[in-house]
Scaffold this motif. Structure first.
Motif, PDB file in Angstrom:
ATOM      1  N   ARG A  79       0.842  -1.206   0.000  1.00  0.00           N
ATOM      2  CA  ARG A  79       0.000   0.000   0.000  1.00  0.00           C
ATOM      3  C   ARG A  79       0.873   1.250   0.000  1.00  0.00           C
ATOM      4  O   ARG A  79       1.919   1.282   0.623  1.00  0.00           O
ATOM      5  CB  ARG A  79      -0.886  -0.016   1.233  1.00  0.00           C
ATOM      6  N   ARG A 101      -4.915   6.774  -1.855  1.00  0.00           N
ATOM      7  CA  ARG A 101      -4.398   5.463  -1.453  1.00  0.00           C
ATOM      8  C   ARG A 101      -4.436   4.504  -2.636  1.00  0.00           C
ATOM      9  O   ARG A 101      -5.412   4.451  -3.383  1.00  0.00           O
ATOM     10  CB  ARG A 101      -5.265   4.897  -0.328  1.00  0.00           C
ATOM     11  N   ASP A 145      -3.732   0.350  -3.308  1.00  0.00           N
ATOM     12  CA  ASP A 145      -3.510  -0.975  -2.723  1.00  0.00           C
ATOM     13  C   ASP A 145      -2.973  -1.915  -3.801  1.00  0.00           C
ATOM     14  O   ASP A 145      -3.025  -1.607  -4.995  1.00  0.00           O
ATOM     15  CB  ASP A 145      -4.805  -1.535  -2.141  1.00  0.00           C
TER      16      ASP A 145
END
Length: 152
Positions: A39, A67, A69
């Protein structure tokens, strides 16, 4: 300024996220790479381009988090990871598919800086984190013309 929250799972989704992040400022210290979690989280100050033409006067920014992932690797070009206080200006975020659904997410910064994220698949979230604040400046970009192209 309305609070944004987007999920991007394909190139079209990421183009919407990229549009909302144009001219966001990012301090190098606010780029958090978590390889054991696959991440990366980036705290940034997002410029409100939608509000520039709105009914409210003035320019605004707000704190936001970006963000990604399923990140396998994070590489930088023309960005010094040790320069924690350096502020980067984000121009665009792109996705280049390599071996579907895997690919590379590239964050382009002014001055030629880049972050390249090799990902298993595109899995991204953009979320505003709080209220906006007024700013006096509206980002602008000088247009660089190539003299060779103008002659042709």
């Amino acid at each position: 300024m309305d609070q944004l929250k987007f999920i991007a799972l394909d190139r079209d989704d990421l183009e919407v996220v990229s549009a909302h992040l144009q001219d966001a400022t990012v301090k190098v210290a606010d780029v958090l790479w978590r390889p054991s979690e696959k991440r990366i989280v980036i705290a940034l100050n997002r410029f409100d381009w939608t509000g520039v033409n709105g009914s409210e006067r003035g320019f605004r920014r707000c704190r936001a988090a970006l963000r990604f992932d399923r990140v396998l690797a994070c590489k930088c070009k023309c960005v010094n990871p040790a320069g924690k206080q350096e502020v980067l200006n984000l121009l665009a975020v792109e996705f280049e598919e390599t071996d579907a659904p895997a690919g590379a997410v590239i964050l382009h910064f002014s001055g030629g800086g880049q972050l390249r994220l090799d990902v298993e698949c595109l899995e991204c979230e953009l979320a505003d984190l709080g209220p906006s604040w007024a700013t006096e400046c509206c980002p602008g970009h000088a247009i660089e013309l190539d003299p060779q192209r103008l002659q042709g």
